[in-house]
Scaffold this active site. Structure first.
Site, PDB file in Angstrom:
ATOM      1  N   SER A  78       0.515  -1.584   0.288  1.00  0.00           N
ATOM      2  CA  SER A  78       0.084   0.453   0.408  1.00  0.00           C
ATOM      3  C   SER A  78       0.515   1.528   0.134  1.00  0.00           C
ATOM      4  CB  SER A  78      -1.376   0.232   1.219  1.00  0.00           C
ATOM      5  OG  SER A  78      -0.183   0.296   1.959  1.00  0.00           O
ATOM      6  N   LYS A 131       0.331   4.952   7.072  1.00  0.00           N
ATOM      7  CA  LYS A 131      -0.149   5.460   5.726  1.00  0.00           C
ATOM      8  C   LYS A 131      -0.107   7.092   5.887  1.00  0.00           C
ATOM      9  CE  LYS A 131      -2.690   2.634   3.737  1.00  0.00           C
ATOM     10  NZ  LYS A 131      -1.757   1.362   4.672  1.00  0.00           N
TER      11      LYS A 131
END
Length: 223
Positions: free
Chosen positions: A144, A182
């Protein structure tokens, strides 16, 4: 002829090696010479290395060796500073491999809080990759964050903190259950966690659902 800063740096490195046998960190050199960034330290070290005053020791993190000190007329005059009388010179000990041990908390995986992984293993990390503060490491799982250069199997080096600014890469604990790496952003009254992969969508949460547990400080990759 060396510049004043080059002379100050080689004297600082030489003093530190004679005192401890360990090269000073780039952060210590930056502060000692009152430089604005570590890039200035890199330029000074490269200039001293080209002139064969110092050399970098291979296979050692941040280790430097002083080959020779500047002779009279080879440098600008070093500013005077108040110091205690120096003892007779003795051969410096070999520079140490400056490595730190930090906790390795396992893989960033859904359903595994960071706290549940603490104290399981330690990871050896070059001290030059870390700044001030307390750090831990996490093994990255998944793709990701590939567009940020963070790959599956990398070790994320994380500085512990519970605060973050927009655009920083953080370790976030979602609803006290799922840990994720993230980009952190505020979007109105919500918190948005952005991946670095166009195949994944941003995640949005209420502030009470997200707890920042650290900011990315570096990356370690083994080949």
């Amino acid at each position: 002829m060396l510049t004043r800063k080059q002379h100050e740096l080689i004297c600082f490195i030489d003093d530190r090696l004679k005192e401890t046998g360990v090269s000073p960190s780039f952060e210590e050199m930056k502060e000692a010479l009152d430089l604005k960034s570590k890039s200035g330290v890199h330029r000074l070290i490269s200039a001293l290395e080209e002139r064969q005053f110092i050399r970098r020791l291979p296979n050692r993190a941040r280790a430097l060796e002083v080959l020779r000190m500047p002779e009279r007329g080879e440098t600008t005059k070093k500013p005077a500073r108040a110091t205690a009388p120096r003892p007779a010179p003795t051969p410096p000990p070999a520079p140490a491999n400056d490595v730190l041990e930090i906790p390795l908390h396992g893989r960033i995986a859904a359903g595994v809080p960071i706290e549940a992984l603490e104290g399981q293993q330690m990871l050896s990390v070059p001290a030059a990759l870390l700044g001030s503060g307390e750090h831990y490491a996490l093994e990255v799982a998944g793709d990701s964050m590939v567009e940020a250069g963070i790959l599956d199997g990398d070790y994320a080096l994380v500085r512990r903190t519970d605060a973050a600014r927009d655009g920083e890469i953080v370790v976030a604990l979602i609803e006290e259950n799922e840990a994720t790496l993230k980009y952190f952003r505020r979007e109105g009254a919500m918190i948005r966690l952005d991946p670095a992969n166009r195949s994944y969508d941003p995640q949005r949460y209420r502030p009470d659902q997200v707890r920042v547990q650290g900011k990315l400080a570096g990356l370690l990759r083994r080949y």
